[in-house]
Scaffold this motif. Sequence first.
Motif, PDB file in Angstrom:
ATOM      1  N   VAL A  89       0.869  -1.186   0.000  1.00 25.42           N
ATOM      2  CA  VAL A  89       0.000   0.000   0.000  1.00 25.42           C
ATOM      3  C   VAL A  89       0.901   1.231   0.000  1.00 25.42           C
ATOM      4  O   VAL A  89       1.990   1.209   0.580  1.00 25.42           O
ATOM      5  N   VAL A  90       0.450   2.290  -0.643  1.00 23.34           N
ATOM      6  CA  VAL A  90       1.172   3.559  -0.667  1.00 23.34           C
ATOM      7  C   VAL A  90       0.193   4.674  -0.347  1.00 23.34           C
ATOM      8  O   VAL A  90      -1.034   4.505  -0.439  1.00 23.34           O
ATOM      9  N   SER A  91       0.717   5.819   0.036  1.00 23.84           N
ATOM     10  CA  SER A  91      -0.155   6.953   0.361  1.00 23.84           C
ATOM     11  C   SER A  91      -0.799   7.495  -0.914  1.00 23.84           C
ATOM     12  O   SER A  91      -0.123   7.818  -1.892  1.00 23.84           O
ATOM     13  N   ASN A  92      -2.125   7.568  -0.879  1.00 23.36           N
ATOM     14  CA  ASN A  92      -2.895   8.103  -2.009  1.00 23.36           C
ATOM     15  C   ASN A  92      -4.308   8.439  -1.519  1.00 23.36           C
ATOM     16  O   ASN A  92      -4.595   8.362  -0.318  1.00 23.36           O
ATOM     17  N   GLY A  93      -5.185   8.756  -2.427  1.00 24.78           N
ATOM     18  CA  GLY A  93      -6.540   9.164  -2.074  1.00 24.78           C
ATOM     19  C   GLY A  93      -7.419   8.053  -1.533  1.00 24.78           C
ATOM     20  O   GLY A  93      -8.568   8.312  -1.138  1.00 24.78           O
ATOM     21  N   ALA A  94      -6.923   6.799  -1.500  1.00 23.35           N
ATOM     22  CA  ALA A  94      -7.719   5.689  -0.977  1.00 23.35           C
ATOM     23  C   ALA A  94      -7.698   5.634   0.553  1.00 23.35           C
ATOM     24  O   ALA A  94      -8.484   4.907   1.150  1.00 23.35           O
ATOM     25  N   TRP A  95      -6.813   6.387   1.186  1.00 21.77           N
ATOM     26  CA  TRP A  95      -6.744   6.380   2.647  1.00 21.77           C
ATOM     27  C   TRP A  95      -7.959   7.089   3.237  1.00 21.77           C
ATOM     28  O   TRP A  95      -8.510   8.018   2.639  1.00 21.77           O
ATOM     29  N   GLU A  96      -8.364   6.679   4.427  1.00 22.19           N
ATOM     30  CA  GLU A  96      -9.528   7.257   5.096  1.00 22.19           C
ATOM     31  C   GLU A  96      -9.096   8.200   6.207  1.00 22.19           C
ATOM     32  O   GLU A  96      -8.111   7.958   6.909  1.00 22.19           O
ATOM     33  N   THR A  97      -9.855   9.279   6.350  1.00 21.91           N
ATOM     34  CA  THR A  97      -9.694  10.196   7.487  1.00 21.91           C
ATOM     35  C   THR A  97     -11.043  10.306   8.198  1.00 21.91           C
ATOM     36  O   THR A  97     -12.046   9.734   7.750  1.00 21.91           O
ATOM     37  N   ALA A  98     -11.070  11.062   9.297  1.00 22.56           N
ATOM     38  CA  ALA A  98     -12.326  11.227  10.033  1.00 22.56           C
ATOM     39  C   ALA A  98     -13.376  11.937   9.188  1.00 22.56           C
ATOM     40  O   ALA A  98     -14.575  11.743   9.373  1.00 22.56           O
TER      41      ALA A  98
END
Length: 412
Positions: A156-165
């Motif tokens: 996995v890499v940092s991109n727009g698929a990560w979730e935030t609050a």
Amino acid sequence: MKMTDLLRIFEKMRLVNLVILLLFASGYVEAIERDVSAVRREYNDVSAAVDSLVRMMQMADAEVLKKLPETRPERVLPEGMTAVMIFWADDEARVWLNDFPVGETRLTPVEVTVPDLYFQGQNRLRVRCWDTDRVESGFLGGLYLKDGAGRLYPIVVSNGAWETAGGRATEIIYAHPMPDIPGAQPIWGRRMFGFVDMAITFDRGAIDRALAKTVSARPMAVRQQAMDYHTFAQQLAILQARREKLRADLAREGNLSVPLYNRERARSASLTLGKAAPLTEKLSAPVAENVRSWSEKLPAVQQQLIYPDRRALKGEGAVTATTGDAVSTASDRGSREQAYRPPEERGGMKSETKTKDEGVDAQVQPQGMRRGGAGGQSNQATRLGLLLPTLIVGIYVLYVAIRWQSLMGENG
């Protein structure tokens, strides 16, 4: 010789005999107590180290002290592969895998090796980032498989698929220079600066699929380090194993006159840390015992991650004699192997692998805490304490034997 003559001789010798007996007895007791005191001091050193480790982890992440990684018989990572987390943040970030601390950074690219035993069938990678200078903010990173040649395979890499609050993370435009972490995009929350928590989940299939997504192994100027929680668990398990052995040694000797540290409702073999504070064994002892118990239940392959095989030095006393043979010159090339494995021990040493308890001394104990290294002084002191009274008694007996006729003549 009459009985009265013998009694006169013994009367003259009685005071000397009493002095010799006292010397022998006091020397013996002093030697034993000195040895037990050395064990006790080492026990206190180990207890203080355990307490400090737990305190530091409690300050960093108190919740992690309440859990342990799952034990499982099989590997999650492919054979021949390691997992690394490479990340960077503007300004600061901490990373967790399945709620176990991986590492942290401030404006510096970091590469952390993540051992196989922290992966599960379902995994959650979580980061917490924050800004401190109100210039720009961002997080950049990825979790990769890494082969022996240094090639990276992104899981996995940092991109727009990560979730935030507030929903999905935002892939941002970062205006300043940043490190080139393969495949990763700078991300942040919906609002600039402040705190942001981001997470992404992945399963074992994502790990297997990563092998088809190799990226070029470009050299990166990163700071390499071990996983925070693994370092904590490894040191704690080894120290606790050492403490259990020392506690058994003390119990065998009965502690003699060594005082105990009294805490609120129980008695502990540990002493206080003086003005610093008493040991918080109500917290640290159960954590250390749980980590030690967990490490004992791991499969043999995973136990090697906690108890690495480190060969103890034989010491300068085991040096071989110099011969008259000339050394090989630089033109004589040996066989170099990328997959080099150390040879078996030679010279009468056992070749079998050490057990966990046998390897504890050679793994983490500082030089001042080893009874077998610099700590060999305690055993030497014991032998010296027993030797001196014995030597005095021997000289006295020899003197009496030589002077026996003179003593007999004086009484005749």
